[in-house]
Design an enzyme around this catalytic site. Structure first.
Site, PDB file in Angstrom:
ATOM      1  N   ASN A   1       0.686  -1.212  -0.041  1.00 15.65           N
ATOM      2  CA  ASN A   1       0.044  -0.032   0.044  1.00 15.65           C
ATOM      3  C   ASN A   1       0.958   1.162  -0.002  1.00 15.65           C
ATOM      4  OD1 ASN A   1      -2.052  -1.884   0.214  1.00 15.65           O
ATOM      5  ND2 ASN A   1      -2.510  -1.382   2.326  1.00 15.65           N
TER       6      ASN A   1
ATOM      7  N   ASP B   1      -0.707   4.079   0.882  1.00 16.93           N
ATOM      8  CA  ASP B   1      -1.244   5.065   1.922  1.00 16.93           C
ATOM      9  C   ASP B   1      -0.439   4.829   3.166  1.00 16.93           C
ATOM     10  OD1 ASP B   1      -2.001   3.048   3.733  1.00 16.93           O
ATOM     11  OD2 ASP B   1      -3.574   2.413   2.194  1.00 16.93           O
TER      12      ASP B   1
ATOM     13  N   HIS C   1       6.124  -0.584  -2.700  1.00 20.29           N
ATOM     14  CA  HIS C   1       5.687   0.006  -4.106  1.00 20.29           C
ATOM     15  C   HIS C   1       5.407   1.481  -3.793  1.00 20.29           C
ATOM     16  CE1 HIS C   1       2.996  -3.926  -5.384  1.00 20.29           C
ATOM     17  NE2 HIS C   1       4.113  -3.958  -5.463  1.00 20.29           N
TER      18      HIS C   1
ATOM     19  N   SER D   1      -4.907  -9.434  -3.331  1.00 18.87           N
ATOM     20  CA  SER D   1      -5.544 -10.244  -4.563  1.00 18.87           C
ATOM     21  C   SER D   1      -4.478 -11.355  -4.825  1.00 18.87           C
ATOM     22  CB  SER D   1      -5.897  -9.589  -5.521  1.00 18.87           C
ATOM     23  OG  SER D   1      -4.869  -9.114  -6.080  1.00 18.87           O
TER      24      SER D   1
ATOM     25  N   LEU E   1     -10.735 -11.105   2.374  1.00 18.22           N
ATOM     26  CA  LEU E   1     -12.012 -11.191   2.575  1.00 18.22           C
ATOM     27  C   LEU E   1     -12.862 -12.187   1.819  1.00 18.22           C
ATOM     28  CD1 LEU E   1     -14.781  -9.269   3.251  1.00 18.22           C
ATOM     29  CD2 LEU E   1     -14.224  -8.249   0.762  1.00 18.22           C
TER      30      LEU E   1
HETATM   31  N1  APR Z   1     -10.738  -7.222   4.363  1.00 22.60           N
HETATM   32  C1  APR Z   1      -9.966  -8.021   3.888  1.00 22.60           C
HETATM   33  N2  APR Z   1      -9.730  -8.236   2.518  1.00 22.60           N
HETATM   34  C2  APR Z   1     -10.356  -7.399   1.750  1.00 22.60           C
HETATM   35  C3  APR Z   1     -11.177  -6.316   2.289  1.00 22.60           C
HETATM   36  C4  APR Z   1     -11.511  -6.429   3.761  1.00 22.60           C
HETATM   37  N3  APR Z   1     -12.325  -5.289   4.447  1.00 22.60           N
HETATM   38  N4  APR Z   1     -11.872  -5.807   1.069  1.00 22.60           N
HETATM   39  C5  APR Z   1     -11.167  -6.193   0.119  1.00 22.60           C
HETATM   40  N5  APR Z   1     -10.234  -7.229   0.359  1.00 22.60           N
HETATM   41  C6  APR Z   1      -9.470  -8.051  -0.445  1.00 22.60           C
HETATM   42  C7  APR Z   1     -10.011  -8.262  -1.918  1.00 22.60           C
HETATM   43  O1  APR Z   1     -10.998  -9.468  -1.868  1.00 22.60           O
HETATM   44  C8  APR Z   1      -8.973  -8.633  -2.793  1.00 22.60           C
HETATM   45  O2  APR Z   1      -8.490  -9.726  -2.614  1.00 22.60           O
HETATM   46  O3  APR Z   1      -8.403  -7.361  -0.550  1.00 22.60           O
HETATM   47  C9  APR Z   1      -7.963  -7.657  -2.048  1.00 22.60           C
HETATM   48  C10 APR Z   1      -7.462  -6.470  -2.769  1.00 22.60           C
HETATM   49  O4  APR Z   1      -6.765  -6.706  -3.910  1.00 22.60           O
HETATM   50  P1  APR Z   1      -6.172  -5.514  -4.891  1.00 22.60           P
HETATM   51  O5  APR Z   1      -7.236  -4.647  -5.194  1.00 22.60           O
HETATM   52  O6  APR Z   1      -5.880  -6.519  -5.944  1.00 22.60           O
HETATM   53  O7  APR Z   1      -5.006  -5.199  -4.057  1.00 22.60           O
HETATM   54  P2  APR Z   1      -3.421  -5.526  -3.860  1.00 22.60           P
HETATM   55  O8  APR Z   1      -3.319  -6.906  -3.797  1.00 22.60           O
HETATM   56  O9  APR Z   1      -2.944  -4.900  -2.799  1.00 22.60           O
HETATM   57  O10 APR Z   1      -2.959  -5.176  -5.387  1.00 22.60           O
HETATM   58  C11 APR Z   1      -1.631  -5.386  -5.620  1.00 22.60           C
HETATM   59  O11 APR Z   1      -1.386  -4.004  -7.465  1.00 22.60           O
HETATM   60  O12 APR Z   1      -2.293  -2.156  -8.713  1.00 22.60           O
HETATM   61  C12 APR Z   1      -1.215  -2.406  -8.256  1.00 22.60           C
HETATM   62  O13 APR Z   1       0.505  -1.600  -6.847  1.00 22.60           O
HETATM   63  C13 APR Z   1      -0.678  -1.874  -6.732  1.00 22.60           C
HETATM   64  O14 APR Z   1      -0.235  -2.410  -4.707  1.00 22.60           O
HETATM   65  C14 APR Z   1      -0.875  -2.783  -5.803  1.00 22.60           C
HETATM   66  C15 APR Z   1      -0.834  -4.083  -6.233  1.00 22.60           C
END
Ligand code: APR
Length: 236
Positions: free
Chosen positions: A93, A95, A110, A179, A204
Protein backbone atom coordinates in the site's frame (compact mmCIF):
# COMPACT_ATOMS: atom_id res chain seq x y z
CA UNK A 1 1.83 -24.57 16.82
CA UNK A 2 1.65 -20.82 17.52
CA UNK A 3 4.06 -21.15 20.44
CA UNK A 4 6.81 -22.36 18.09
CA UNK A 5 6.58 -19.21 15.96
CA UNK A 6 9.26 -16.63 16.53
CA UNK A 7 9.97 -14.66 13.36
CA UNK A 8 7.00 -13.22 11.53
CA UNK A 9 6.75 -11.55 8.12
CA UNK A 10 3.42 -9.96 7.21
CA UNK A 11 2.45 -8.78 3.73
CA UNK A 12 -0.50 -6.40 3.37
CA UNK A 13 -2.43 -5.14 0.37
CA UNK A 14 -5.27 -2.78 -0.42
CA UNK A 15 -7.82 -4.93 1.44
CA UNK A 16 -6.48 -3.88 4.84
CA UNK A 17 -7.24 -0.22 4.06
CA UNK A 18 -10.63 -0.86 2.43
CA UNK A 19 -12.57 -0.44 5.67
CA UNK A 20 -10.81 2.89 6.25
CA UNK A 21 -12.46 4.07 3.03
CA UNK A 22 -9.64 3.65 0.49
CA UNK A 23 -10.92 1.73 -2.57
CA UNK A 24 -9.01 -1.41 -3.57
CA UNK A 25 -7.41 -1.69 -7.02
CA UNK A 26 -9.21 -4.59 -8.58
CA UNK A 27 -12.82 -3.58 -8.06
CA UNK A 28 -15.45 -5.30 -10.17
CA UNK A 29 -15.42 -2.57 -12.85
CA UNK A 30 -11.67 -3.16 -13.44
CA UNK A 31 -10.96 0.54 -12.93
CA UNK A 32 -8.93 2.28 -10.22
CA UNK A 33 -10.80 5.40 -9.13
CA UNK A 34 -12.32 5.66 -12.65
CA UNK A 35 -9.00 5.21 -14.45
CA UNK A 36 -7.49 2.26 -16.26
CA UNK A 37 -4.35 1.26 -14.33
CA UNK A 38 -2.23 1.60 -17.48
CA UNK A 39 -3.32 5.26 -17.82
CA UNK A 40 -2.04 6.28 -14.39
CA UNK A 41 0.34 3.66 -13.02
CA UNK A 42 3.04 3.18 -15.64
CA UNK A 43 6.13 5.22 -16.59
CA UNK A 44 4.69 5.41 -20.14
CA UNK A 45 1.50 7.03 -18.82
CA UNK A 46 3.57 9.61 -16.96
CA UNK A 47 5.58 10.45 -20.09
CA UNK A 48 2.41 10.65 -22.19
CA UNK A 49 0.34 12.79 -19.83
CA UNK A 50 2.24 13.94 -16.73
CA UNK A 51 -0.48 16.38 -15.66
CA UNK A 52 -3.13 13.63 -15.57
CA UNK A 53 -0.88 11.36 -13.52
CA UNK A 54 0.19 14.13 -11.10
CA UNK A 55 -3.45 15.18 -10.63
CA UNK A 56 -4.45 11.56 -9.98
CA UNK A 57 -1.83 11.00 -7.26
CA UNK A 58 -2.34 14.52 -5.83
CA UNK A 59 -5.97 13.54 -5.23
CA UNK A 60 -4.99 10.21 -3.61
CA UNK A 61 -2.46 12.05 -1.38
CA UNK A 62 -5.00 14.70 -0.36
CA UNK A 63 -7.56 11.98 0.46
CA UNK A 64 -5.24 10.57 3.13
CA UNK A 65 -6.35 13.50 5.29
CA UNK A 66 -9.87 12.07 5.33
CA UNK A 67 -9.09 8.51 6.43
CA UNK A 68 -7.86 6.86 9.63
CA UNK A 69 -6.20 3.54 10.46
CA UNK A 70 -8.81 0.87 11.22
CA UNK A 71 -8.85 -1.96 13.77
CA UNK A 72 -6.67 -4.16 11.53
CA UNK A 73 -3.88 -1.56 11.22
CA UNK A 74 -3.99 -0.93 14.97
CA UNK A 75 -3.88 -4.65 15.78
CA UNK A 76 -0.72 -5.14 13.65
CA UNK A 77 0.94 -2.20 15.43
CA UNK A 78 0.10 -3.82 18.76
CA UNK A 79 1.55 -7.13 17.53
CA UNK A 80 4.82 -5.45 16.54
CA UNK A 81 5.04 -3.66 19.91
CA UNK A 82 4.39 -6.80 21.98
CA UNK A 83 5.87 -9.61 19.88
CA UNK A 84 9.11 -10.99 21.39
CA UNK A 85 10.59 -12.33 18.12
CA UNK A 86 11.51 -10.65 14.83
CA UNK A 87 8.69 -8.81 13.11
CA UNK A 88 8.59 -7.28 9.64
CA UNK A 89 5.57 -5.68 8.01
CA UNK A 90 5.82 -5.37 4.22
CA UNK A 91 3.06 -3.40 2.58
CA UNK A 92 2.12 -2.96 -1.06
CA UNK A 93 0.00 0.00 0.00
CA UNK A 94 1.08 3.53 -0.75
CA UNK A 95 -1.19 5.03 1.91
CA UNK A 96 0.21 6.00 5.32
CA UNK A 97 -2.23 4.09 7.53
CA UNK A 98 0.33 1.55 8.82
CA UNK A 99 2.74 4.42 9.52
CA UNK A 100 0.10 6.28 11.49
CA UNK A 101 -0.83 3.13 13.44
CA UNK A 102 2.80 3.12 14.62
CA UNK A 103 5.50 0.78 13.29
CA UNK A 104 9.28 0.68 13.33
CA UNK A 105 9.68 -2.40 11.12
CA UNK A 106 7.65 -1.38 8.08
CA UNK A 107 8.68 -1.43 4.42
CA UNK A 108 6.61 0.18 1.63
CA UNK A 109 7.59 -2.00 -1.33
CA UNK A 110 5.48 -0.02 -3.85
CA UNK A 111 6.47 3.45 -2.60
CA UNK A 112 4.49 6.06 -0.69
CA UNK A 113 2.02 8.79 -1.57
CA UNK A 114 3.67 11.05 1.00
CA UNK A 115 7.00 10.98 -0.80
CA UNK A 116 8.25 12.67 -3.99
CA UNK A 117 11.02 11.30 -6.20
CA UNK A 118 13.25 13.66 -8.16
CA UNK A 119 13.99 12.36 -11.67
CA UNK A 120 16.88 14.85 -11.92
CA UNK A 121 18.89 14.13 -8.75
CA UNK A 122 17.33 10.82 -7.66
CA UNK A 123 16.44 12.00 -4.14
CA UNK A 124 13.23 10.84 -2.46
CA UNK A 125 11.84 13.32 0.07
CA UNK A 126 8.72 13.54 2.27
CA UNK A 127 6.00 15.37 0.33
CA UNK A 128 2.53 16.37 1.55
CA UNK A 129 1.15 18.86 -0.98
CA UNK A 130 0.39 18.64 -4.71
CA UNK A 131 3.08 17.82 -7.30
CA UNK A 132 1.13 19.39 -10.17
CA UNK A 133 2.70 22.72 -11.18
CA UNK A 134 6.34 21.55 -11.17
CA UNK A 135 7.46 22.53 -7.66
CA UNK A 136 11.22 22.58 -6.98
CA UNK A 137 12.95 19.50 -5.58
CA UNK A 138 13.79 20.03 -1.88
CA UNK A 139 17.16 18.33 -2.45
CA UNK A 140 18.57 19.78 -5.72
CA UNK A 141 16.28 22.86 -5.98
CA UNK A 142 15.55 22.17 -9.67
CA UNK A 143 11.95 22.48 -10.83
CA UNK A 144 10.15 20.08 -13.16
CA UNK A 145 11.69 16.80 -12.05
CA UNK A 146 9.46 15.61 -9.24
CA UNK A 147 7.17 12.60 -9.68
CA UNK A 148 5.14 10.51 -7.23
CA UNK A 149 7.45 8.11 -5.34
CA UNK A 150 5.32 5.19 -6.45
CA UNK A 151 6.58 1.94 -8.00
CA UNK A 152 4.65 1.77 -11.25
CA UNK A 153 4.08 -1.32 -13.39
CA UNK A 154 7.36 -2.26 -15.06
CA UNK A 155 9.46 -0.69 -12.27
CA UNK A 156 11.39 -2.56 -9.59
CA UNK A 157 9.82 -2.68 -6.11
CA UNK A 158 11.76 -1.23 -3.19
CA UNK A 159 13.59 -3.12 -0.40
CA UNK A 160 13.55 -6.50 -2.17
CA UNK A 161 16.81 -7.68 -0.62
CA UNK A 162 15.69 -6.96 2.94
CA UNK A 163 12.30 -8.52 2.29
CA UNK A 164 13.71 -11.72 0.82
CA UNK A 165 16.24 -12.05 3.66
CA UNK A 166 13.44 -11.72 6.23
CA UNK A 167 11.25 -14.25 4.40
CA UNK A 168 14.11 -16.75 4.27
CA UNK A 169 14.41 -16.51 8.08
CA UNK A 170 10.72 -16.42 9.05
CA UNK A 171 8.69 -19.07 10.85
CA UNK A 172 5.35 -17.60 9.85
CA UNK A 173 4.30 -15.66 6.74
CA UNK A 174 0.92 -13.96 6.78
CA UNK A 175 -0.73 -12.31 3.79
CA UNK A 176 -3.55 -9.84 4.54
CA UNK A 177 -5.95 -8.18 2.10
CA UNK A 178 -4.15 -8.78 -1.15
CA UNK A 179 -5.42 -10.42 -4.33
CA UNK A 180 -2.09 -12.13 -5.03
CA UNK A 181 -2.25 -10.82 -8.59
CA UNK A 182 0.95 -8.75 -8.70
CA UNK A 183 4.50 -10.10 -8.60
CA UNK A 184 6.95 -10.17 -6.90
CA UNK A 185 4.69 -9.87 -3.80
CA UNK A 186 2.48 -12.71 -5.06
CA UNK A 187 5.53 -15.00 -4.97
CA UNK A 188 6.43 -14.36 -1.31
CA UNK A 189 4.19 -17.17 -0.06
CA UNK A 190 6.07 -19.73 -2.16
CA UNK A 191 9.43 -18.36 -0.98
CA UNK A 192 8.25 -18.61 2.64
CA UNK A 193 7.07 -22.20 2.19
CA UNK A 194 10.36 -23.06 0.53
CA UNK A 195 12.12 -21.65 3.62
CA UNK A 196 10.02 -23.93 5.85
CA UNK A 197 7.64 -21.28 7.22
CA UNK A 198 3.94 -21.77 8.00
CA UNK A 199 1.77 -19.62 5.77
CA UNK A 200 -1.57 -18.00 6.50
CA UNK A 201 -3.90 -15.92 4.35
CA UNK A 202 -6.39 -13.46 5.86
CA UNK A 203 -8.57 -12.02 3.10
CA UNK A 204 -12.17 -11.02 2.47
CA UNK A 205 -12.61 -13.85 -0.01
CA UNK A 206 -10.52 -16.63 -1.55
CA UNK A 207 -7.74 -15.09 -3.70
CA UNK A 208 -5.71 -16.35 -6.64
CA UNK A 209 -3.06 -17.41 -4.14
CA UNK A 210 -5.29 -19.17 -1.60
CA UNK A 211 -4.25 -22.73 -2.63
CA UNK A 212 -0.60 -21.82 -1.91
CA UNK A 213 -1.22 -21.19 1.82
CA UNK A 214 -1.24 -23.77 4.63
CA UNK A 215 -4.27 -22.04 6.09
CA UNK A 216 -6.72 -19.37 4.92
CA UNK A 217 -9.39 -17.43 6.80
CA UNK A 218 -11.91 -15.32 4.95
CA UNK A 219 -13.74 -12.25 6.24
CA UNK A 220 -13.18 -8.53 6.78
CA UNK A 221 -9.69 -7.53 7.96
CA UNK A 222 -11.10 -5.42 10.80
CA UNK A 223 -12.49 -8.63 12.33
CA UNK A 224 -9.95 -11.30 11.29
CA UNK A 225 -6.75 -9.39 12.07
CA UNK A 226 -7.51 -8.32 15.68
CA UNK A 227 -8.70 -11.88 16.47
CA UNK A 228 -5.54 -13.39 14.97
CA UNK A 229 -3.28 -10.91 16.82
CA UNK A 230 -5.07 -11.72 20.08
CA UNK A 231 -4.40 -15.45 19.51
CA UNK A 232 -0.74 -14.81 18.62
CA UNK A 233 -0.10 -12.75 21.72
CA UNK A 234 -1.95 -15.21 23.95
CA UNK A 235 0.34 -17.98 22.62
CA UNK A 236 3.61 -16.39 23.78
N1 APR B 1 -10.79 -7.15 4.41
C1 APR B 1 -9.91 -8.03 3.88
N2 APR B 1 -9.68 -8.14 2.56
C2 APR B 1 -10.36 -7.32 1.73
C3 APR B 1 -11.28 -6.36 2.22
C4 APR B 1 -11.50 -6.31 3.63
N3 APR B 1 -12.36 -5.44 4.18
N4 APR B 1 -11.80 -5.70 1.14
C5 APR B 1 -11.21 -6.21 0.06
N5 APR B 1 -10.35 -7.20 0.40
C6 APR B 1 -9.51 -8.02 -0.47
C7 APR B 1 -10.10 -8.32 -1.83
O1 APR B 1 -10.91 -9.49 -1.76
C8 APR B 1 -8.85 -8.54 -2.68
O2 APR B 1 -8.45 -9.89 -2.66
O3 APR B 1 -8.33 -7.29 -0.71
C9 APR B 1 -7.79 -7.68 -1.96
C10 APR B 1 -7.39 -6.43 -2.71
O4 APR B 1 -6.79 -6.77 -3.92
P1 APR B 1 -6.24 -5.68 -4.95
O5 APR B 1 -7.27 -4.63 -5.16
O6 APR B 1 -5.75 -6.43 -6.13
O7 APR B 1 -5.05 -4.98 -4.17
P2 APR B 1 -3.55 -5.47 -3.94
O8 APR B 1 -3.48 -6.95 -3.83
O9 APR B 1 -3.01 -4.67 -2.81
O10 APR B 1 -2.86 -5.00 -5.29
C11 APR B 1 -1.47 -5.22 -5.43
O11 APR B 1 -1.39 -4.02 -7.49
O12 APR B 1 -2.24 -2.20 -8.66
C12 APR B 1 -1.16 -2.70 -8.00
O13 APR B 1 0.65 -1.57 -7.00
C13 APR B 1 -0.72 -1.86 -6.84
O14 APR B 1 -0.01 -2.46 -4.62
C14 APR B 1 -0.96 -2.72 -5.65
C15 APR B 1 -0.83 -4.11 -6.22
Amino acid sequence: MLAAMRNIVILTGAGISAESGIPTFRASDGLWENHRIEDVATPQAFRRNPALVQRFYDARRAFLGQVEPNAAHLALARLEAEWPGDFLLVTQNVDDLHDRAGHTHLLHMHGELNSALCTRCGAARPWRGPLLGDPACPACRQAGGLRPDIVWFGEIPYHMERIETAIAACDLFVSIGTSGAVYPAAGFVSQARHAGARTLELNLEPSAGTPLFDEAKHGPASVLVPAWVEAMLASR
